[in-house]
Write a protein that holds these residues in place. Sequence first.
Motif, PDB file in Angstrom:
ATOM      1  N   UNK A 187     -12.230 -15.525 -33.492  1.00  0.00           N
ATOM      2  CA  UNK A 187     -11.620 -16.326 -32.207  1.00  0.00           C
ATOM      3  C   UNK A 187      -9.837 -16.868 -32.995  1.00  0.00           C
ATOM      4  N   UNK A 188      -9.725 -16.943 -33.885  1.00  0.00           N
ATOM      5  CA  UNK A 188      -8.145 -17.164 -35.085  1.00  0.00           C
ATOM      6  C   UNK A 188      -7.406 -15.781 -34.564  1.00  0.00           C
ATOM      7  N   UNK A 189      -8.294 -14.703 -34.368  1.00  0.00           N
ATOM      8  CA  UNK A 189      -6.487 -13.867 -34.518  1.00  0.00           C
ATOM      9  C   UNK A 189      -7.515 -12.709 -32.699  1.00  0.00           C
ATOM     10  N   UNK A 190      -8.297 -12.918 -32.506  1.00  0.00           N
ATOM     11  CA  UNK A 190      -8.782 -11.948 -30.789  1.00  0.00           C
ATOM     12  C   UNK A 190      -9.240 -10.792 -31.175  1.00  0.00           C
ATOM     13  N   UNK A 191     -10.007 -10.771 -32.218  1.00  0.00           N
ATOM     14  CA  UNK A 191     -10.661  -8.736 -32.416  1.00  0.00           C
ATOM     15  C   UNK A 191     -11.916  -9.423 -33.751  1.00  0.00           C
ATOM     16  N   UNK A 192     -12.734  -8.572 -33.469  1.00  0.00           N
ATOM     17  CA  UNK A 192     -13.909  -9.429 -34.107  1.00  0.00           C
ATOM     18  C   UNK A 192     -13.114  -8.756 -35.997  1.00  0.00           C
ATOM     19  N   UNK A 193     -13.552  -9.560 -36.988  1.00  0.00           N
ATOM     20  CA  UNK A 193     -13.391  -9.221 -38.559  1.00  0.00           C
ATOM     21  C   UNK A 193     -13.564  -7.792 -38.776  1.00  0.00           C
ATOM     22  N   UNK A 194     -14.083  -7.367 -38.525  1.00  0.00           N
ATOM     23  CA  UNK A 194     -14.190  -5.848 -38.709  1.00  0.00           C
ATOM     24  C   UNK A 194     -13.250  -4.212 -38.262  1.00  0.00           C
ATOM     25  N   UNK A 195     -12.359  -5.211 -37.280  1.00  0.00           N
ATOM     26  CA  UNK A 195     -11.083  -4.996 -36.844  1.00  0.00           C
ATOM     27  C   UNK A 195     -10.108  -4.559 -37.638  1.00  0.00           C
ATOM     28  N   UNK A 196     -10.377  -5.591 -37.870  1.00  0.00           N
ATOM     29  CA  UNK A 196      -9.309  -6.051 -37.970  1.00  0.00           C
ATOM     30  C   UNK A 196      -8.340  -5.432 -39.679  1.00  0.00           C
ATOM     31  N   UNK A 197      -7.366  -4.820 -40.461  1.00  0.00           N
ATOM     32  CA  UNK A 197      -6.461  -3.709 -41.054  1.00  0.00           C
ATOM     33  C   UNK A 197      -7.193  -4.792 -43.323  1.00  0.00           C
ATOM     34  N   UNK A 198      -7.235  -3.598 -44.053  1.00  0.00           N
ATOM     35  CA  UNK A 198      -7.797  -4.855 -45.506  1.00  0.00           C
ATOM     36  C   UNK A 198      -5.532  -5.043 -45.291  1.00  0.00           C
ATOM     37  N   UNK A 199      -5.131  -4.995 -44.911  1.00  0.00           N
ATOM     38  CA  UNK A 199      -4.042  -5.466 -45.391  1.00  0.00           C
ATOM     39  C   UNK A 199      -3.462  -7.043 -44.532  1.00  0.00           C
ATOM     40  N   UNK A 200      -4.385  -7.102 -43.622  1.00  0.00           N
ATOM     41  CA  UNK A 200      -3.936  -8.411 -42.155  1.00  0.00           C
ATOM     42  C   UNK A 200      -4.043  -9.647 -42.954  1.00  0.00           C
TER      43      UNK A 200
END
Length: 294
Positions: A187-200
């Motif tokens: 909800x905070x970032x607009x995408x599922x956690x698994x879709x966020x890159x490690x450096x985010x």
Amino acid sequence: MRIGAIEAGGTKFVCGVGNEHGVIEDRVSFPTEKPEITMANVVGYFKDKQVEAIGVGTFGPINIDKSSPQYGFVTTTPKPGWGNFDFLGALKAHFDVPYGWDTDVNAAAYGEAVWGAAKGLDSCVYYTIGTGVGVGVYSEGKLVHGLVHPEGGHILTRRHPEDTYDGFCPYHGDCLEGVAAGPAIEKRWGVKAVELPPEHKAWEMEAFYIAQAVAGSILLLSPRKIILGGGVMHQLQLFPLIYAEVKRALNGYVQAAEILHNIEDYIVSPGLGDNAGLCGSLALGLDALTNSRK
């Protein structure tokens, strides 16, 4: 021995059969739906397994007071349809065996203490960080219950200075679960956690919140091992960030080599991997059987 085990999660149920050595010999999983559908699946799985006892580790809150008429009930869960549900009663209607009964995270903590990362130690704290956040506590050789049972996923947290998200917990808003569980990340970032890159930068913020909780557990409970499980913790880049944040939060106050010099061996992944909850439920069932024979 043939012991049944149920890991009842908010998203899925995992049922299995294992032995006294902690070996899971058979398992199945299915989505957590309405109680009548889910419990029919559970009964259908165990009906021909001839288990001698069943251990249950379930999402909560639950009633664990054996003197209460509501012992074995799920209580104030926000999970639709499961509030005030007689979980153990639904099982006892079909299987006349001894039952172990506890929260899913207490079960996971127990599994890790008996067969996993905390084997041989007299204490550990287990966090599961996924769809929700739960905390199981094993202290001085036994699971901690107290007034009800630990609900450490709902402790209040200091806000990250850059976090503008209100939190999603229906009871507390920005408690630990409200800001650090998987749905909060999405909800905070607009995408599922698994879709966020490690450096985010999401992971720095996530580590900030998890480390606050971990530091609190160290100060309050002084456990010999802290275990971080659940789907969010599959993001292994979180661990070094959490180590740094825990050290920053404690600021040298706790003078223990495990924290100051070997923190990577003190705050760890589950030794049993994703089987921690199921193996812990197996251990609960094994204890129930042993106690019934005394």
